[in-house]
Design a protein around this motif. Structure first.
Motif, PDB file in Angstrom:
ATOM      1  N   PRO A 152       0.828  -1.217   0.000  1.00 59.97           N
ATOM      2  CA  PRO A 152       0.000   0.000   0.000  1.00 59.97           C
ATOM      3  C   PRO A 152       0.860   1.264   0.000  1.00 59.97           C
ATOM      4  O   PRO A 152       1.861   1.346   0.703  1.00 59.97           O
ATOM      5  N   ARG A 153       0.433   2.229  -0.812  1.00 63.93           N
ATOM      6  CA  ARG A 153       1.156   3.517  -0.894  1.00 63.93           C
ATOM      7  C   ARG A 153       0.513   4.517   0.051  1.00 63.93           C
ATOM      8  O   ARG A 153      -0.700   4.681   0.062  1.00 63.93           O
ATOM      9  N   LEU A 154       1.358   5.211   0.808  1.00 60.64           N
ATOM     10  CA  LEU A 154       0.891   6.111   1.850  1.00 60.64           C
ATOM     11  C   LEU A 154       1.624   7.436   1.760  1.00 60.64           C
ATOM     12  O   LEU A 154       2.853   7.456   1.658  1.00 60.64           O
ATOM     13  N   LEU A 155       0.883   8.526   1.815  1.00 61.67           N
ATOM     14  CA  LEU A 155       1.460   9.869   1.875  1.00 61.67           C
ATOM     15  C   LEU A 155       1.358  10.349   3.312  1.00 61.67           C
ATOM     16  O   LEU A 155       0.263  10.379   3.882  1.00 61.67           O
ATOM     17  N   TYR A 156       2.500  10.721   3.890  1.00 60.69           N
ATOM     18  CA  TYR A 156       2.533  11.196   5.275  1.00 60.69           C
ATOM     19  C   TYR A 156       2.944  12.665   5.271  1.00 60.69           C
ATOM     20  O   TYR A 156       4.037  13.010   4.831  1.00 60.69           O
ATOM     21  N   VAL A 157       2.038  13.520   5.756  1.00 61.57           N
ATOM     22  CA  VAL A 157       2.239  14.975   5.726  1.00 61.57           C
ATOM     23  C   VAL A 157       2.386  15.475   7.161  1.00 61.57           C
ATOM     24  O   VAL A 157       1.430  15.443   7.934  1.00 61.57           O
ATOM     25  N   GLU A 158       3.584  15.942   7.496  1.00 61.47           N
ATOM     26  CA  GLU A 158       3.880  16.399   8.859  1.00 61.47           C
ATOM     27  C   GLU A 158       4.995  17.438   8.782  1.00 61.47           C
ATOM     28  O   GLU A 158       6.013  17.188   8.137  1.00 61.47           O
ATOM     29  N   ASP A 159       4.779  18.588   9.433  1.00 59.58           N
ATOM     30  CA  ASP A 159       5.793  19.637   9.371  1.00 59.58           C
ATOM     31  C   ASP A 159       6.939  19.426  10.359  1.00 59.58           C
ATOM     32  O   ASP A 159       8.007  20.006  10.198  1.00 59.58           O
ATOM     33  N   ASP A 160       6.769  18.596  11.367  1.00 62.62           N
ATOM     34  CA  ASP A 160       7.841  18.295  12.323  1.00 62.62           C
ATOM     35  C   ASP A 160       8.724  17.207  11.713  1.00 62.62           C
ATOM     36  O   ASP A 160       8.307  16.048  11.596  1.00 62.62           O
ATOM     37  N   SER A 161       9.944  17.568  11.323  1.00 58.11           N
ATOM     38  CA  SER A 161      10.796  16.640  10.571  1.00 58.11           C
ATOM     39  C   SER A 161      11.177  15.397  11.365  1.00 58.11           C
ATOM     40  O   SER A 161      11.216  14.295  10.806  1.00 58.11           O
ATOM     41  N   LEU A 162      11.434  15.528  12.662  1.00 61.88           N
ATOM     42  CA  LEU A 162      11.791  14.355  13.459  1.00 61.88           C
ATOM     43  C   LEU A 162      10.613  13.391  13.571  1.00 61.88           C
ATOM     44  O   LEU A 162      10.761  12.182  13.354  1.00 61.88           O
ATOM     45  N   LEU A 163       9.440  13.908  13.885  1.00 61.78           N
ATOM     46  CA  LEU A 163       8.247  13.070  13.969  1.00 61.78           C
ATOM     47  C   LEU A 163       7.965  12.410  12.622  1.00 61.78           C
ATOM     48  O   LEU A 163       7.646  11.216  12.558  1.00 61.78           O
ATOM     49  N   ARG A 164       8.118  13.183  11.539  1.00 61.63           N
ATOM     50  CA  ARG A 164       7.872  12.645  10.195  1.00 61.63           C
ATOM     51  C   ARG A 164       8.825  11.484   9.896  1.00 61.63           C
ATOM     52  O   ARG A 164       8.402  10.433   9.418  1.00 61.63           O
ATOM     53  N   THR A 165      10.101  11.650  10.225  1.00 58.88           N
ATOM     54  CA  THR A 165      11.089  10.614   9.938  1.00 58.88           C
ATOM     55  C   THR A 165      10.843   9.351  10.746  1.00 58.88           C
ATOM     56  O   THR A 165      10.817   8.239  10.201  1.00 58.88           O
ATOM     57  N   VAL A 166      10.642   9.500  12.048  1.00 56.62           N
ATOM     58  CA  VAL A 166      10.450   8.338  12.927  1.00 56.62           C
ATOM     59  C   VAL A 166       9.170   7.587  12.555  1.00 56.62           C
ATOM     60  O   VAL A 166       9.165   6.352  12.460  1.00 56.62           O
ATOM     61  N   THR A 167       8.090   8.317  12.331  1.00 56.16           N
ATOM     62  CA  THR A 167       6.826   7.673  11.987  1.00 56.16           C
ATOM     63  C   THR A 167       6.916   6.990  10.625  1.00 56.16           C
ATOM     64  O   THR A 167       6.420   5.878  10.454  1.00 56.16           O
ATOM     65  N   SER A 168       7.558   7.638   9.675  1.00 54.90           N
ATOM     66  CA  SER A 168       7.713   7.040   8.344  1.00 54.90           C
ATOM     67  C   SER A 168       8.482   5.723   8.412  1.00 54.90           C
ATOM     68  O   SER A 168       8.119   4.745   7.752  1.00 54.90           O
ATOM     69  N   MET A 169       9.538   5.691   9.213  1.00 52.48           N
ATOM     70  CA  MET A 169      10.318   4.454   9.347  1.00 52.48           C
ATOM     71  C   MET A 169       9.462   3.331   9.922  1.00 52.48           C
ATOM     72  O   MET A 169       9.512   2.188   9.447  1.00 52.48           O
ATOM     73  N   ALA A 170       8.645   3.650  10.928  1.00 52.43           N
ATOM     74  CA  ALA A 170       7.774   2.639  11.526  1.00 52.43           C
ATOM     75  C   ALA A 170       6.725   2.161  10.525  1.00 52.43           C
ATOM     76  O   ALA A 170       6.413   0.958  10.465  1.00 52.43           O
ATOM     77  N   LEU A 171       6.178   3.083   9.746  1.00 49.69           N
ATOM     78  CA  LEU A 171       5.186   2.702   8.731  1.00 49.69           C
ATOM     79  C   LEU A 171       5.809   1.825   7.652  1.00 49.69           C
ATOM     80  O   LEU A 171       5.194   0.867   7.183  1.00 49.69           O
ATOM     81  N   GLU A 172       7.031   2.134   7.257  1.00 54.12           N
ATOM     82  CA  GLU A 172       7.723   1.298   6.277  1.00 54.12           C
ATOM     83  C   GLU A 172       7.970  -0.095   6.847  1.00 54.12           C
ATOM     84  O   GLU A 172       7.792  -1.095   6.147  1.00 54.12           O
ATOM     85  N   ASP A 173       8.369  -0.166   8.116  1.00 55.05           N
ATOM     86  CA  ASP A 173       8.569  -1.465   8.762  1.00 55.05           C
ATOM     87  C   ASP A 173       7.270  -2.271   8.813  1.00 55.05           C
ATOM     88  O   ASP A 173       7.293  -3.503   8.814  1.00 55.05           O
ATOM     89  N   ALA A 174       6.128  -1.571   8.858  1.00 59.83           N
ATOM     90  CA  ALA A 174       4.820  -2.227   8.893  1.00 59.83           C
ATOM     91  C   ALA A 174       4.326  -2.621   7.498  1.00 59.83           C
ATOM     92  O   ALA A 174       3.234  -3.169   7.368  1.00 59.83           O
ATOM     93  N   GLY A 175       5.109  -2.315   6.467  1.00 64.73           N
ATOM     94  CA  GLY A 175       4.760  -2.775   5.130  1.00 64.73           C
ATOM     95  C   GLY A 175       4.157  -1.740   4.191  1.00 64.73           C
ATOM     96  O   GLY A 175       3.594  -2.100   3.161  1.00 64.73           O
ATOM     97  N   TYR A 176       4.286  -0.449   4.531  1.00 63.04           N
ATOM     98  CA  TYR A 176       3.748   0.605   3.671  1.00 63.04           C
ATOM     99  C   TYR A 176       4.871   1.260   2.883  1.00 63.04           C
ATOM    100  O   TYR A 176       5.977   1.432   3.386  1.00 63.04           O
ATOM    101  N   GLU A 177       4.562   1.623   1.641  1.00 69.97           N
ATOM    102  CA  GLU A 177       5.466   2.448   0.848  1.00 69.97           C
ATOM    103  C   GLU A 177       5.126   3.888   1.211  1.00 69.97           C
ATOM    104  O   GLU A 177       4.032   4.367   0.897  1.00 69.97           O
ATOM    105  N   VAL A 178       6.041   4.588   1.887  1.00 66.35           N
ATOM    106  CA  VAL A 178       5.762   5.913   2.432  1.00 66.35           C
ATOM    107  C   VAL A 178       6.439   6.991   1.599  1.00 66.35           C
ATOM    108  O   VAL A 178       7.621   6.918   1.297  1.00 66.35           O
ATOM    109  N   VAL A 179       5.641   7.999   1.247  1.00 66.07           N
ATOM    110  CA  VAL A 179       6.149   9.211   0.615  1.00 66.07           C
ATOM    111  C   VAL A 179       5.876  10.337   1.603  1.00 66.07           C
ATOM    112  O   VAL A 179       4.769  10.448   2.135  1.00 66.07           O
ATOM    113  N   GLU A 180       6.889  11.151   1.880  1.00 70.61           N
ATOM    114  CA  GLU A 180       6.765  12.204   2.887  1.00 70.61           C
ATOM    115  C   GLU A 180       6.565  13.577   2.246  1.00 70.61           C
ATOM    116  O   GLU A 180       7.116  13.863   1.193  1.00 70.61           O
TER     117      GLU A 180
END
Length: 121
Positions: free
Chosen positions: A2-30
């Protein structure tokens, strides 16, 4: 995947959450704001899921991102997150799921995978 767009202005939160989502099997675009999100929605032809902060700098809110996501791909599942209580926010579209900050990534992934969490479109 599944492709997922993650929109977050806090760069640290965006990075950490994106990594967890990728580990859960999502293709993440930030995206760092709503304008970049709109550009990515147009460039990628939409996403299966969009997760967006509601309040972001730059003049484009998560509500506008949610509308653009549905235009790009009808049926796109959208989670709007905010540090404000839902009672403090404008009326949210019936097609989105609200998640308050702070949240645990496990909660977010639970929403994404729980069919019962999604309003019928």
């Amino acid at each position: 995947m599944p492709r997922l767009l993650y929109v977050e202005d806090d760069s640290l939160l965006r990075t950490v959450t994106s990594m967890a989502l990728e580990d859960a099997g999502y293709e993440v675009v930030e995206a760092h704001d709503g304008h970049q999100a709109r550009q990515l929605l147009e460039a990628h032809g939409g996403f299966d899921y969009v997760i967006s902060d509601i309040s972001m700098p730059g003049g484009m809110s998560g509500l506008e991102v949610a509308r653009a996501a549905l235009e790009a791909r009808p049926g796109c599942r959208t989670v709007l997150v905010s540090g404000y209580a839902s009672a403090q926010l404008p009326s949210l579209p019936a097609s989105v799921v609200y998640l308050g900050k702070p949240f645990r990534v496990k909660q977010l992934i639970g929403i994404l995978t729980d069919e019962a969490a999604w309003p019928e479109s």
